[in-house]
Scaffold this motif. Structure first.
Motif, PDB file in Angstrom:
ATOM      1  N   GLY A 185      10.031   1.446  -8.665  1.00  0.00           N
ATOM      2  CA  GLY A 185       8.770   1.991  -9.152  1.00  0.00           C
ATOM      3  C   GLY A 185       7.786   2.376  -8.065  1.00  0.00           C
ATOM      4  N   LEU A 186       8.111   2.084  -6.806  1.00  0.00           N
ATOM      5  CA  LEU A 186       7.256   2.568  -5.705  1.00  0.00           C
ATOM      6  C   LEU A 186       7.210   4.099  -5.738  1.00  0.00           C
ATOM      7  CD1 LEU A 186       8.419   0.639  -2.484  1.00  0.00           C
ATOM      8  CD2 LEU A 186       6.170   0.453  -3.571  1.00  0.00           C
ATOM      9  N   LEU A 206       7.746 -10.424   0.726  1.00  0.00           N
ATOM     10  CA  LEU A 206       6.533 -10.078   1.488  1.00  0.00           C
ATOM     11  C   LEU A 206       6.607  -8.633   2.008  1.00  0.00           C
ATOM     12  CD1 LEU A 206       5.785 -13.315   3.570  1.00  0.00           C
ATOM     13  CD2 LEU A 206       4.426 -12.372   1.694  1.00  0.00           C
ATOM     14  N   PHE A 207       7.795  -8.232   2.516  1.00  0.00           N
ATOM     15  CA  PHE A 207       7.952  -6.832   2.957  1.00  0.00           C
ATOM     16  C   PHE A 207       7.644  -5.873   1.801  1.00  0.00           C
ATOM     17  CE2 PHE A 207      10.662  -8.181   6.677  1.00  0.00           C
ATOM     18  CZ  PHE A 207      10.097  -7.374   7.642  1.00  0.00           C
ATOM     19  N   SER A 208       8.155  -6.226   0.606  1.00  0.00           N
ATOM     20  CA  SER A 208       7.915  -5.369  -0.554  1.00  0.00           C
ATOM     21  C   SER A 208       6.430  -5.368  -0.927  1.00  0.00           C
ATOM     22  CB  SER A 208       8.769  -5.837  -1.734  1.00  0.00           C
ATOM     23  OG  SER A 208       8.516  -5.027  -2.859  1.00  0.00           O
ATOM     24  N   ALA A 209       5.831  -6.557  -0.940  1.00  0.00           N
ATOM     25  CA  ALA A 209       4.394  -6.664  -1.267  1.00  0.00           C
ATOM     26  C   ALA A 209       3.549  -5.849  -0.281  1.00  0.00           C
ATOM     27  CB  ALA A 209       3.967  -8.130  -1.246  1.00  0.00           C
ATOM     28  N   ASN A 210       3.996  -5.793   0.959  1.00  0.00           N
ATOM     29  CA  ASN A 210       3.296  -5.030   1.991  1.00  0.00           C
ATOM     30  C   ASN A 210       3.313  -3.522   1.658  1.00  0.00           C
ATOM     31  OD1 ASN A 210       3.932  -4.038   5.343  1.00  0.00           O
ATOM     32  ND2 ASN A 210       1.983  -4.892   4.695  1.00  0.00           N
ATOM     33  N   ARG A 211       4.401  -3.068   1.019  1.00  0.00           N
ATOM     34  CA  ARG A 211       4.420  -1.662   0.571  1.00  0.00           C
ATOM     35  C   ARG A 211       3.519  -1.495  -0.651  1.00  0.00           C
ATOM     36  NH1 ARG A 211       9.454  -2.261   2.946  1.00  0.00           N
ATOM     37  NH2 ARG A 211      10.509  -3.293   1.226  1.00  0.00           N
ATOM     38  N   TRP A 212       3.660  -2.418  -1.640  1.00  0.00           N
ATOM     39  CA  TRP A 212       2.871  -2.273  -2.870  1.00  0.00           C
ATOM     40  C   TRP A 212       1.370  -2.303  -2.591  1.00  0.00           C
ATOM     41  CZ3 TRP A 212       4.318  -0.277  -7.225  1.00  0.00           C
ATOM     42  CH2 TRP A 212       5.663  -0.327  -7.607  1.00  0.00           C
ATOM     43  N   ARG A 261       3.332   3.397   8.482  1.00  0.00           N
ATOM     44  CA  ARG A 261       4.533   2.684   8.913  1.00  0.00           C
ATOM     45  C   ARG A 261       4.669   1.388   8.128  1.00  0.00           C
ATOM     46  NH1 ARG A 261       4.807   1.851  14.548  1.00  0.00           N
ATOM     47  NH2 ARG A 261       3.439   3.609  14.849  1.00  0.00           N
ATOM     48  N   PHE A 262       5.905   1.002   7.912  1.00  0.00           N
ATOM     49  CA  PHE A 262       6.175  -0.297   7.301  1.00  0.00           C
ATOM     50  C   PHE A 262       7.137  -1.069   8.182  1.00  0.00           C
ATOM     51  CE2 PHE A 262       4.813   2.181   3.575  1.00  0.00           C
ATOM     52  CZ  PHE A 262       3.742   1.386   3.198  1.00  0.00           C
ATOM     53  N   TYR A 291      10.719   2.395   5.093  1.00  0.00           N
ATOM     54  CA  TYR A 291      10.193   2.218   3.722  1.00  0.00           C
ATOM     55  C   TYR A 291      11.098   1.218   3.026  1.00  0.00           C
ATOM     56  CZ  TYR A 291       7.725   4.128  -0.479  1.00  0.00           C
ATOM     57  OH  TYR A 291       6.940   4.323  -1.607  1.00  0.00           O
ATOM     58  N   ALA A 292      11.239   1.329   1.726  1.00  0.00           N
ATOM     59  CA  ALA A 292      12.011   0.340   0.961  1.00  0.00           C
ATOM     60  C   ALA A 292      13.489   0.293   1.375  1.00  0.00           C
ATOM     61  CB  ALA A 292      11.925   0.674  -0.524  1.00  0.00           C
ATOM     62  N   PHE A 293      13.998   1.388   1.925  1.00  0.00           N
ATOM     63  CA  PHE A 293      15.419   1.436   2.295  1.00  0.00           C
ATOM     64  C   PHE A 293      15.694   0.455   3.437  1.00  0.00           C
ATOM     65  CE2 PHE A 293      13.607   5.404   0.865  1.00  0.00           C
ATOM     66  CZ  PHE A 293      14.261   5.541  -0.351  1.00  0.00           C
ATOM     67  N   SER A 294      14.754   0.368   4.380  1.00  0.00           N
ATOM     68  CA  SER A 294      14.880  -0.650   5.432  1.00  0.00           C
ATOM     69  C   SER A 294      14.831  -2.037   4.811  1.00  0.00           C
ATOM     70  CB  SER A 294      13.744  -0.540   6.454  1.00  0.00           C
ATOM     71  OG  SER A 294      14.005   0.454   7.405  1.00  0.00           O
TER      72      SER A 294
END
Ligand code: Z5A
Length: 212
Positions: free
Chosen positions: A123-124, A71-77, A41-42, A98-101
């Motif tokens: 690039g994710l 930070l949200f993006s870094a949390n995925r990376w 989950r993200f 995911y990134a769409f949210s």
């Protein structure tokens, strides 16, 4: 022979659309059928970055809007190495947001454009399937009051919904709209059917890169 990779399946949707309920049911059903599957989950709130995000969402801290987006993006990376490892090992990942949210929520704020919001997530690992759980604000309201967290207001959620609708026009992403107003079981059957089709297709395809 190398093992066949797992599929990356994402569930998106507005507040209370049933994403978490359906992610759990999908993982359970896949596991029951002998298919290795795990849920993610993200935001993933357990990491150091995730704890900063969680405090922000709970209104315990304030962060500048660009900063929290990154930070949200870094949390995925930070989870990408683990995601790739699991997918390569043949485990299907079922991901709650995911990134769409990330893009829909930040671009719904004043002064942000979709293009800037998408950049950090370019690039994710690209999902093999993104199911968008559609639910009208009236139907969502029947599932209870909004919670206490930041973003949980009907005005903001409507703006987010419009951003999602824009993102869903992108043909480079395999979007599937799901009627989330049906019963939990009916929604699950629909989601399971789409997932199984995509798991089979993904086995023989390389993992793509999002928005590249
Ligand atoms: N956010 C962001 O800004 N940037 C990012 O990059 C990311 C996220 C990744 C935290 O999300 C916030 O972070 C979120 C977006 C932002 N802000 N908002 N709003 P979260 O994932 O931690 O929490 P949530 O997304 O707010 O959960 P949710 O949307 O409220 O719920 P849901 O997962 O879609 O629904 P649910 O928990 O499965 O079900 C909700 C209720 O409905 C529950 O009582 C169920 O029993 C019921 N339900 C579920 N399905 C049905 C059906 N079919 N019929 C009747 N009742 C049902």
């Amino acid at each position: 022979m190398a093992c066949k990779r797992g599929a990356l399946i994402v569930l998106e949707g507005v507040d209370k659309a049933g994403k978490t309920t359906q992610c759990k049911k999908l993982v359970h059903a896949l596991q029951q059928s002998g298919q290795p599957a795990e849920m993610m989950r993200f935001p993933e709130r357990t990491t150091t970055i995730g704890q900063l995000i969680s405090a922000y969402l709970e209104n315990k801290s304030d962060l500048e809007d660009h900063t929290v987006h990154l930070l949200f993006s870094a949390n995925r990376w930070e989870l990408v190495p683990l995601m790739k490892k699991k997918l390569e090992q043949g485990t299907t990942l079922v991901v709650d947001r995911y990134a769409f949210s990330g893009v829909a929520f930040t671009s719904a704020k004043p002064g942000f454009c979709l293009d800037w919001c998408m950049k950090p997530d370019v690039g994710l690992p690209k999902p093999d399937l993104v199911m968008f759980l559609q639910l009208s604000p009236a139907e969502a309201a029947l599932r209870g009051q909004f919670g206490e967290e930041r973003y949980e207001t009907s005005v903001f959620q409507r703006a987010v919904q419009q951003k999602f609708e824009h993102l869903m026009k992108d043909p480079s992403v395999n979007w599937q709209a799901i009627d989330a107003s049906q019963s939990v079981e009916d929604v699950h059957e629909n989601i399971l059917t789409h997932s199984l089709n995509n798991i089979n297709a993904a086995e023989n395809l390389p993992l793509g890169e999002l928005w590249k």
